[in-house]
Write an enzyme that holds these catalytic residues in place. Structure first.
Site, PDB file in Angstrom:
ATOM      1  CG  ASP A  85      -2.105  -0.845   1.111  1.00 15.75           C
ATOM      2  OD1 ASP A  85      -2.384  -1.307  -0.001  1.00 15.75           O
ATOM      3  OD2 ASP A  85      -2.777  -1.068   2.131  1.00 15.75           O
ATOM      4  CE1 TYR A  99       4.053  -7.157   3.529  1.00 13.00           C
ATOM      5  CE2 TYR A  99       3.458  -9.448   3.851  1.00 13.00           C
ATOM      6  CZ  TYR A  99       3.524  -8.335   3.047  1.00 13.00           C
ATOM      7  OH  TYR A  99       3.064  -8.391   1.751  1.00 13.00           O
TER       8      TYR A  99
END
Length: 277
Positions: free
Chosen positions: A70, A128
């Protein structure tokens, strides 16, 4: 966060003159990008990398990215592939592409792969890492790298709560409204909540799994923070997993604290050695 593929792979026609595929490892500071995926009239990592590739090889096809990060999300280990018409060794691709890229994007490695290889369909593990900093006053050096939290946090409570994430679960409660996929079951291999060895005020949450839903890591992180600050009770994650209701989970953590750290791929037969090693 990132949008993971659930649809079967569609074969792409091979462009005329293509000689081989190139797999890249890409790092970027996501602060000034509207995410990875190409969008009209906005700056994206995909289009920036494509511009560098086409500057060297105008007939090249790609890049094909592995994770659609994003706006504001950073990466150290994004993977993307393209098909080349020029015979350039991996070292040459790394050095030449970086000459055509801005300072907030870098090709960290390259290797030869078969034509048409798509890392999105070869991913077996992604990691992540979400960065937190506990500070009453803002730190300009961390403003685009970590979520600053000024209230008291019970990190032992966060560590206990994080254990509920590990395993194979339906994570429907931990995705944004923009994720409309029917299959929301994912397997998370590990979640590690730990302080920085050099600064006790900095902590990180590392998530390892085969695939993630849209905004999944950011909503899981926001929920863990809400539990650690006492805003939500322990057991919230287990409750949300069972209910599949987004309203039972916590807030969505800001994008700028998230880093796509590593992607492990099942490399195809015939893949060459990466440079640098």
């Amino acid at each position: 966060m990132t949008s993971e593929a659930g649809a079967p792979r569609k074969e792409r026609p091979i462009a005329h003159g293509v000689t081989h595929g190139v797999l890249l490892t890409i790092a970027y500071d996501g602060s000034a990008f509207s995410g990875w995926a190409a969008q009209r009239d906005t700056r994206t990592v995909e289009e920036t990398v494509r511009g560098a590739i086409r500057a060297l090889d105008p007939r090249a096809d790609g890049p094909r990215g592995c994770s659609r990060t994003d706006a504001g999300v950073h990466a150290r280990g994004q993977r993307a592939a393209f098909d080349a018409t020029l015979h350039i060794p991996p070292r040459g691709w790394v050095l030449a592409l970086n000459q055509h890229l801005p300072d907030d994007v870098s090709i960290r490695a390259a290797q030869v792969v078969p034509v048409g290889f798509h890392p999105r369909f070869a991913s077996r593990m992604k990691r992540y890492r979400y960065a937190l900093v506990f500070d009453k006053v803002r730190d300009p050096l961390l403003r685009n790298r970590a979520w600053r939290i000024g209230y008291e946090m019970d990190m032992a409570k966060m560590q206990r709560e994080a254990a509920a994430i590990v395993g194979t679960h339906d994570f429907a409660a931990f995705r944004s409204a923009g994720d409309e996929r029917d299959v929301t079951t994912r397997t998370i291999e590990s979640v590690t909540v730990a302080p920085s060895p050099s600064d006790p005020h900095q902590w990180s949450i590392a998530f390892e799994g085969s695939a993630f839903l849209y905004n999944m890591v950011r909503i899981l992180t926001g929920t863990l923070v809400d539990v650690a600050r006492g805003h939500l009770p322990e057991g919230t994650i287990a409750k949300a997993l069972a209910s599949k209701n987004r309203g039972d989970a916590g807030q969505t953590a800001p994008a700028h604290g998230l880093l796509l750290e590593h992607i492990e791929l099942n490399l195809p037969e015939g893949a060459g050695e990466a440079w640098p090693p």
